[in-house]
Design a protein around this motif. Structure first.
Motif, mmCIF file in Angstrom:
data_model
loop_
_atom_site.group_PDB
_atom_site.id
_atom_site.type_symbol
_atom_site.label_atom_id
_atom_site.label_comp_id
_atom_site.label_asym_id
_atom_site.label_seq_id
_atom_site.Cartn_x
_atom_site.Cartn_y
_atom_site.Cartn_z
ATOM 1 N N LYS A 38 0.794 -1.226 0.000
ATOM 2 C CA LYS A 38 0.000 0.000 0.000
ATOM 3 C C LYS A 38 0.824 1.272 0.000
ATOM 4 O O LYS A 38 0.376 2.311 -0.452
ATOM 5 C CB LYS A 38 -0.921 0.024 1.241
ATOM 6 N N GLU A 39 2.037 1.189 0.548
ATOM 7 C CA GLU A 39 2.706 2.454 0.839
ATOM 8 C C GLU A 39 3.923 2.767 -0.008
ATOM 9 O O GLU A 39 4.379 3.891 -0.034
ATOM 10 C CB GLU A 39 3.108 2.471 2.325
ATOM 11 N N VAL A 40 4.478 1.768 -0.652
ATOM 12 C CA VAL A 40 5.692 2.060 -1.410
ATOM 13 C C VAL A 40 5.363 2.192 -2.889
ATOM 14 O O VAL A 40 4.639 1.379 -3.444
ATOM 15 C CB VAL A 40 6.738 0.929 -1.223
ATOM 16 N N HIS A 41 5.875 3.238 -3.472
ATOM 17 C CA HIS A 41 5.781 3.367 -4.917
ATOM 18 C C HIS A 41 7.201 3.416 -5.435
ATOM 19 O O HIS A 41 7.985 4.251 -5.004
ATOM 20 C CB HIS A 41 5.039 4.641 -5.303
ATOM 21 N N GLU B 107 8.331 4.464 -8.026
ATOM 22 C CA GLU B 107 8.643 5.753 -8.657
ATOM 23 C C GLU B 107 9.138 6.781 -7.635
ATOM 24 O O GLU B 107 9.971 7.617 -7.945
ATOM 25 C CB GLU B 107 7.407 6.334 -9.366
ATOM 26 N N ASP B 108 8.608 6.694 -6.395
ATOM 27 C CA ASP B 108 9.004 7.646 -5.351
ATOM 28 C C ASP B 108 10.501 7.593 -5.106
ATOM 29 O O ASP B 108 11.156 8.596 -4.876
ATOM 30 C CB ASP B 108 8.308 7.310 -4.021
ATOM 31 N N ILE C 200 7.333 6.980 10.481
ATOM 32 C CA ILE C 200 6.966 8.373 10.263
ATOM 33 C C ILE C 200 5.476 8.635 10.514
ATOM 34 O O ILE C 200 5.085 9.726 10.889
ATOM 35 C CB ILE C 200 7.362 8.795 8.823
ATOM 36 N N LEU D 160 9.657 12.900 5.070
ATOM 37 C CA LEU D 160 8.886 11.958 4.257
ATOM 38 C C LEU D 160 9.788 11.185 3.306
ATOM 39 O O LEU D 160 9.662 9.976 3.158
ATOM 40 C CB LEU D 160 7.813 12.696 3.453
ATOM 41 N N ILE E 12 11.065 6.926 3.290
ATOM 42 C CA ILE E 12 11.037 5.931 2.205
ATOM 43 C C ILE E 12 12.321 5.107 2.245
ATOM 44 O O ILE E 12 12.304 3.886 2.169
ATOM 45 C CB ILE E 12 10.895 6.620 0.829
ATOM 46 N N SER F 129 2.531 -3.800 -5.888
ATOM 47 C CA SER F 129 1.985 -2.437 -5.881
ATOM 48 C C SER F 129 1.847 -1.860 -7.284
ATOM 49 O O SER F 129 1.177 -0.856 -7.480
ATOM 50 C CB SER F 129 2.834 -1.520 -4.996
ATOM 51 N N ASN F 130 2.462 -2.500 -8.261
ATOM 52 C CA ASN F 130 2.326 -2.002 -9.629
ATOM 53 C C ASN F 130 1.375 -2.832 -10.486
ATOM 54 O O ASN F 130 1.289 -2.621 -11.687
ATOM 55 C CB ASN F 130 3.701 -1.969 -10.312
ATOM 56 N N SER G 296 -6.454 -4.784 3.746
ATOM 57 C CA SER G 296 -6.276 -3.920 4.901
ATOM 58 C C SER G 296 -7.103 -4.432 6.088
ATOM 59 O O SER G 296 -6.657 -4.418 7.236
ATOM 60 C CB SER G 296 -6.693 -2.501 4.509
#
Lengths: 392, 165
Positions: A69-72, A74-75, A124, A146, A150, A250-251, A265
């Motif tokens: 849910k939380e990692v992308h 791309e980030d 965080i 933030l 990551i 996630s992708n 969840s």
């Protein structure tokens, strides 16, 4: 069976109720969940193998959902090099503080290493609310926190894989063993990346056309379990596999349909994760905290100071002023997730004893309570500085 | 009112007409029913412009595209509501991802990437089934990465309904 049902019922009920109480007084639910476990451990519920297994599933799903849910991906690409510097400092300072403390109190090398790794990550989520309330999320230190968070997750998982391997050898690995670990980790990630980009989309394309009930949800859960099991085969830890499996999913669009996300969840945060946190609370030995009183106090103080000072120095190094650096340092203080997973793995492997385990749980609880308060103070100081600066 | 009274008076829909409809739906393609020129958001559009769009128009979801018309992601009402009232979001969702999203100034930063898409040559039957089974409200229609349309549940219902005659 009857006993197991009763235990699960009582643990889940207590965890949910105290989690709600905790939220109502403005603290994260995890605090109430740990407390529920602590009280139950003291009063009625005996720790059994069945409960421990459910709790282990909780740890797996805690990290799986973190990845899912939380990692992308791309980030990470977009994150700045500056953030790496600040992150390195705060993690390194906490790590060194943990290791040195363990050695000072004459704990074994591996045990001290577990303590060091448990000191390292940041949660965080605990301070996001404070940042929002104070209108500081978009500030320089706020956004740096933030980005830093990551990297924190990734580094935390990497450290965990090392410490688990070290735990298995029960000594610091030789160069060959270390290369072997690195090789396994790279191999595991390589296979997961191929699965994530080539196989999972294909599987989900088929799964969404299946007639059986909840096929997509079941496939997501199966992939979480598969990733965890595959990591175990590779002699990594199940939670590491679960996290990477989550990131790989996630992708995949079909796996992230809203309906599926909320079911995953629900399974994780509605049932399994609260049991994991309550189980942590149940395993706390209050007597152990007492016997090594000064150690317990130092664990709490050094874990918090390590992050605060490390974060301060790191932020200074990338050009923040003292106030901003103080904000950054206090923002990276809270621990709430990975660190508990680290110590529960260490305990399960028979490496860390009651003293370290109980002291780290206390440290997590204190960090959850105190971090938002210190962060608020740091932000107020920064605001006062701004208002006292003459205009023009 | 008895249960019998409630259910009597009409033959079960699925017994006769339903079977016939299923056959008809297999012949209807997504390209026949999709909205071909949906309102889109550009990847670099500013958040304020997007808020304005949601204020003026009343669609639930907008596709986000790049300069070539390739689909990048979607922005829906839930995302907007969360952004407008970030502090009301539950603590569980106080993830760094949510925080990063709330700080973003462009569509790319706030959108949900990798939405579920369908191709224009899929049949009405196939997408209706997915909508029912997985509670999906709408799909972006993408042919070779390019957004060519959007289909929502009401379009599907309309298409099935008009197949009856």
């Amino acid at each position: 069976m009857m006993e197991f049902l009763f235990q699960i019922l009582v643990i889940l009920l207590a965890a949910r109720l105290l989690s709600e109480v905790s939220e109502r007084v403005g603290m994260p639910g995890i605090l109430g969940e740990i407390l529920a476990g602590l009280l139950l451990g003291l009063l009625i519920v005996e720790e059994t193998e069945a409960i421990a297994s459910v709790a282990e599933l909780g740890a797996i799903f805690l990290l799986f959902t973190a990845g899912y849910k939380e990692v992308h991906i791309e980030d990470l690409k977009a994150s700045s090099k500056k953030a790496i510097v600040a992150t390195f400092f705060q993690i390194a300072a906490a790590f060194v503080a943990g290791f040195a403390l363990g050695r000072f109190f004459e704990f074994g090398f591996v045990e001290s290493l577990f303590l060091a790794v448990a000191f390292s990550p940041t949660s965080i989520g605990v301070v996001v609310k404070t940042l929002l309330d104070m209108g500081y999320l978009s500030s320089k230190p706020g956004s740096m926190m933030l980005t830093s968070a990551i990297f924190d997750d990734i580094i935390g998982i990497f450290l965990l894989s090392i410490v688990v391997t070290v735990g298995k050898y029960n000594a610091f690995p030789t160069a060959t063993q270390f290369m072997l670990l690195l090789g396994k980790l790279v191999f595991f990630i390589g296979i997961m990346v191929i699965l994530g980009y080539r196989v999972f989309p294909y599987i989900f394309n088929y799964v969404q056309k299946m007639h059986s009930k909840e096929s997509i949800f079941a496939a997501v859960v199966l992939i979480a379990l598969f990733s965890a099991y595959f990591a175990e085969i590779m002699e990594l830890d199940a939670v590491i596999g679960a996290f990477i499996g989550g990131v790989m999913l996630s992708n995949v669009p079909v796996a992230k349909i809203n309906d599926i996300q909320s079911k995953v969840s629900g399974l994780a945060y509605g049932i399994l994760v609260p049991i994991f946190f309550a189980h942590i609370g149940m395993a706390v030995e209050l007597e152990a905290l007492n016997t090594l009183g000064s150690f317990t106090i130092l664990v709490v103080v050094l874990a918090l100071l390590g992050k605060l000072i490390g974060g301060f120095v790191g932020a200074k190094a990338i050009g923040f002023d003292s106030y901003e650096s103080f904000i950054f340092g206090s923002g990276v203080m809270p621990r709430a997730g990975v660190e508990l997973v680290v110590i529960s793995i260490g305990r399960e492997m028979g490496i860390i004893g009651d003293e370290i385990f109980s002291a780290v749980v206390l440290m997590v609880a204190v960090s959850i309570i105190i971090s938002p308060i210190i962060l608020k103070f740091a932000i107020q100081k920064d605001k006062q500085k701004d208002t006292s600066t003459p205009v023009g | 009112m008895t249960v019998e009274g409630e259910f009597s008076g009409r033959q079960p829909f699925f017994e006769e007409e339903g079977l016939d409809l299923e056959e008809k739906c297999k012949d209807v393609l997504v390209r026949d029913i999709m909205i071909t020129d949906p309102v889109t958001i550009k990847g670099e559009d500013h958040v304020e412009k997007i808020f304005d769009l949601f204020n003026k128009e009343h669609f639930h979801t907008y596709p986000v595209v790049d300069e070539n018309g390739d689909l990048l992601g979607i922005i829906d009402q839930n995302t907007i509501l969360q952004l407008l009232l970030t502090r009301r979001v539950s603590r569980l969702d106080h993830t760094h991802l949510m925080a990063v999203r709330s700080l973003s100034q462009s569509a790319r930063g706030i959108m949900i990437p990798h939405p579920v898409t369908i191709t224009s040559d899929m049949t009405l039957c196939e997408i209706a089934e997915t909508m029912i089974k997985h509670k999906v409200e709408r799909f972006c229609v993408v042919d070779e990465k390019k957004l060519v349309g959007i289909v929502c549940k009401s379009d599907v219902i309309q298409a099935i309904y008009s197949s009856r005659s």
